[in-house]
Design a protein around this motif. Structure first.
Motif, mmCIF file in Angstrom:
data_model
loop_
_atom_site.group_PDB
_atom_site.id
_atom_site.type_symbol
_atom_site.label_atom_id
_atom_site.label_comp_id
_atom_site.label_asym_id
_atom_site.label_seq_id
_atom_site.Cartn_x
_atom_site.Cartn_y
_atom_site.Cartn_z
ATOM 1 N N MET A 1 -25.975 -16.560 -4.825
ATOM 2 C CA MET A 1 -25.851 -15.131 -4.675
ATOM 3 C C MET A 1 -25.582 -14.493 -6.030
ATOM 4 O O MET A 1 -24.949 -15.082 -6.881
ATOM 5 C CB MET A 1 -24.683 -14.783 -3.760
ATOM 6 N N ALA A 2 -26.040 -13.306 -6.180
ATOM 7 C CA ALA A 2 -25.630 -12.518 -7.330
ATOM 8 C C ALA A 2 -24.201 -12.058 -7.066
ATOM 9 O O ALA A 2 -23.696 -12.197 -5.957
ATOM 10 C CB ALA A 2 -26.560 -11.328 -7.508
ATOM 11 N N LEU A 3 -23.586 -11.505 -8.074
ATOM 12 C CA LEU A 3 -22.228 -11.024 -7.921
ATOM 13 C C LEU A 3 -22.224 -9.515 -7.738
ATOM 14 O O LEU A 3 -23.204 -8.834 -8.035
ATOM 15 C CB LEU A 3 -21.396 -11.416 -9.137
ATOM 16 N N LEU A 4 -21.101 -9.009 -7.252
ATOM 17 C CA LEU A 4 -20.937 -7.595 -6.947
ATOM 18 C C LEU A 4 -19.568 -7.156 -7.436
ATOM 19 O O LEU A 4 -18.568 -7.826 -7.183
ATOM 20 C CB LEU A 4 -21.043 -7.389 -5.427
ATOM 21 N N ILE A 5 -19.522 -6.027 -8.110
ATOM 22 C CA ILE A 5 -18.252 -5.443 -8.529
ATOM 23 C C ILE A 5 -17.839 -4.434 -7.469
ATOM 24 O O ILE A 5 -18.590 -3.512 -7.154
ATOM 25 C CB ILE A 5 -18.373 -4.791 -9.915
ATOM 26 N N TYR A 31 -18.324 -0.252 -13.107
ATOM 27 C CA TYR A 31 -19.334 -1.178 -13.615
ATOM 28 C C TYR A 31 -20.170 -1.712 -12.456
ATOM 29 O O TYR A 31 -19.695 -1.831 -11.330
ATOM 30 C CB TYR A 31 -18.669 -2.335 -14.371
ATOM 31 N N GLU A 32 -21.418 -2.020 -12.750
ATOM 32 C CA GLU A 32 -22.348 -2.531 -11.755
ATOM 33 C C GLU A 32 -23.037 -3.776 -12.304
ATOM 34 O O GLU A 32 -23.158 -3.934 -13.519
ATOM 35 C CB GLU A 32 -23.401 -1.467 -11.430
ATOM 36 N N ILE A 33 -23.507 -4.611 -11.382
ATOM 37 C CA ILE A 33 -24.217 -5.836 -11.759
ATOM 38 C C ILE A 33 -25.659 -5.735 -11.286
ATOM 39 O O ILE A 33 -25.918 -5.459 -10.121
ATOM 40 C CB ILE A 33 -23.532 -7.079 -11.157
ATOM 41 N N ASP A 34 -26.583 -5.972 -12.203
ATOM 42 C CA ASP A 34 -28.016 -5.975 -11.899
ATOM 43 C C ASP A 34 -28.340 -7.322 -11.249
ATOM 44 O O ASP A 34 -28.295 -8.361 -11.916
ATOM 45 C CB ASP A 34 -28.809 -5.784 -13.184
ATOM 46 N N VAL A 35 -28.669 -7.312 -9.962
ATOM 47 C CA VAL A 35 -28.910 -8.564 -9.242
ATOM 48 C C VAL A 35 -30.120 -9.313 -9.797
ATOM 49 O O VAL A 35 -30.195 -10.535 -9.674
ATOM 50 C CB VAL A 35 -29.075 -8.340 -7.723
ATOM 51 N N ALA A 36 -31.039 -8.616 -10.433
ATOM 52 C CA ALA A 36 -32.212 -9.273 -11.022
ATOM 53 C C ALA A 36 -31.852 -10.074 -12.265
ATOM 54 O O ALA A 36 -32.591 -10.967 -12.671
ATOM 55 C CB ALA A 36 -33.284 -8.235 -11.359
ATOM 56 N N ARG A 37 -30.689 -9.792 -12.867
ATOM 57 C CA ARG A 37 -30.270 -10.490 -14.084
ATOM 58 C C ARG A 37 -29.074 -11.421 -13.872
ATOM 59 O O ARG A 37 -28.795 -12.268 -14.712
ATOM 60 C CB ARG A 37 -29.939 -9.486 -15.176
ATOM 61 N N THR A 59 -12.081 -8.528 -7.426
ATOM 62 C CA THR A 59 -12.857 -7.337 -7.768
ATOM 63 C C THR A 59 -14.328 -7.687 -7.903
ATOM 64 O O THR A 59 -15.195 -6.900 -7.542
ATOM 65 C CB THR A 59 -12.338 -6.691 -9.070
ATOM 66 N N ILE A 60 -14.621 -8.871 -8.414
ATOM 67 C CA ILE A 60 -16.003 -9.318 -8.570
ATOM 68 C C ILE A 60 -16.211 -10.458 -7.573
ATOM 69 O O ILE A 60 -15.600 -11.512 -7.684
ATOM 70 C CB ILE A 60 -16.286 -9.768 -10.012
ATOM 71 N N ILE A 61 -17.078 -10.189 -6.614
ATOM 72 C CA ILE A 61 -17.289 -11.115 -5.499
ATOM 73 C C ILE A 61 -18.762 -11.475 -5.389
ATOM 74 O O ILE A 61 -19.615 -10.829 -5.999
ATOM 75 C CB ILE A 61 -16.798 -10.485 -4.175
ATOM 76 N N THR A 62 -19.065 -12.496 -4.592
ATOM 77 C CA THR A 62 -20.466 -12.792 -4.320
ATOM 78 C C THR A 62 -21.029 -11.683 -3.444
ATOM 79 O O THR A 62 -20.368 -11.187 -2.541
ATOM 80 C CB THR A 62 -20.638 -14.158 -3.635
ATOM 81 N N ASP A 63 -22.239 -11.277 -3.748
ATOM 82 C CA ASP A 63 -22.869 -10.152 -3.066
ATOM 83 C C ASP A 63 -23.540 -10.633 -1.784
ATOM 84 O O ASP A 63 -24.563 -11.309 -1.844
ATOM 85 C CB ASP A 63 -23.889 -9.513 -4.001
ATOM 86 N N PRO A 64 -22.999 -10.274 -0.633
ATOM 87 C CA PRO A 64 -23.576 -10.750 0.627
ATOM 88 C C PRO A 64 -24.978 -10.202 0.893
ATOM 89 O O PRO A 64 -25.712 -10.750 1.703
ATOM 90 C CB PRO A 64 -22.585 -10.265 1.692
ATOM 91 N N GLN A 65 -25.369 -9.150 0.185
ATOM 92 C CA GLN A 65 -26.704 -8.578 0.349
ATOM 93 C C GLN A 65 -27.782 -9.340 -0.424
ATOM 94 O O GLN A 65 -28.968 -9.095 -0.241
ATOM 95 C CB GLN A 65 -26.700 -7.115 -0.122
ATOM 96 N N HIS A 66 -27.349 -10.244 -1.321
ATOM 97 C CA HIS A 66 -28.302 -10.966 -2.168
ATOM 98 C C HIS A 66 -27.992 -12.462 -2.216
ATOM 99 O O HIS A 66 -27.596 -12.988 -3.253
ATOM 100 C CB HIS A 66 -28.292 -10.384 -3.583
ATOM 101 N N PRO A 67 -28.193 -13.158 -1.103
ATOM 102 C CA PRO A 67 -27.926 -14.600 -1.094
ATOM 103 C C PRO A 67 -28.960 -15.357 -1.913
ATOM 104 O O PRO A 67 -30.166 -15.099 -1.819
ATOM 105 C CB PRO A 67 -28.020 -14.962 0.390
ATOM 106 N N GLU A 68 -28.485 -16.258 -2.769
ATOM 107 C CA GLU A 68 -29.357 -17.097 -3.585
ATOM 108 C C GLU A 68 -28.731 -18.481 -3.699
ATOM 109 O O GLU A 68 -27.521 -18.605 -3.873
ATOM 110 C CB GLU A 68 -29.527 -16.515 -4.987
ATOM 111 N N SER A 69 -29.552 -19.486 -3.642
ATOM 112 C CA SER A 69 -29.072 -20.853 -3.828
ATOM 113 C C SER A 69 -28.832 -21.108 -5.317
ATOM 114 O O SER A 69 -29.293 -20.353 -6.179
ATOM 115 C CB SER A 69 -30.100 -21.849 -3.300
ATOM 116 N N ARG A 70 -28.149 -22.179 -5.608
ATOM 117 C CA ARG A 70 -27.937 -22.561 -7.010
ATOM 118 C C ARG A 70 -29.282 -22.817 -7.688
ATOM 119 O O ARG A 70 -29.465 -22.464 -8.857
ATOM 120 C CB ARG A 70 -27.033 -23.781 -7.082
#
Length: 82
Positions: A1-5, A31-37, A59-70
């Protein structure tokens, strides 16, 4: 997953310079995290550096909207850093 602030962000400026993928930038409010990066630092570090330097817990968590495997995070790292 990407991360989320999350909204707990206090805009302390600690995370942005630590991101090896330049995925963190100042948004309209926090601050925001670009899930593409965001690769969760896969390819760079063992743990996400933004989470390590953030002074506010959870404050910075895994983004449940963008699940990704390792493996998917690794593939993104390879695309970003050819």
């Amino acid at each position: 997953m990407a991360l989320l602030i999350t909204a707990k962000c206090i805009n302390c400026d600690m995370c942005e310079p630590e991101c090896p993928n330049q995925a963190i930038s100042l948004g309209d409010v926090i601050y925001e995290i670009d899930v593409a990066r965001c690769t969760e630092c896969v390819g760079h570090y063992e743990v996400p550096t933004c989470q390590s330097v953030c002074p506010i817990d959870n404050t910075i968590i895994t983004d449940p909207q963008h699940p990704e495997s390792r493996d998917a995070l690794w593939e993104k790292f390879v695309r970003l850093h050819p």
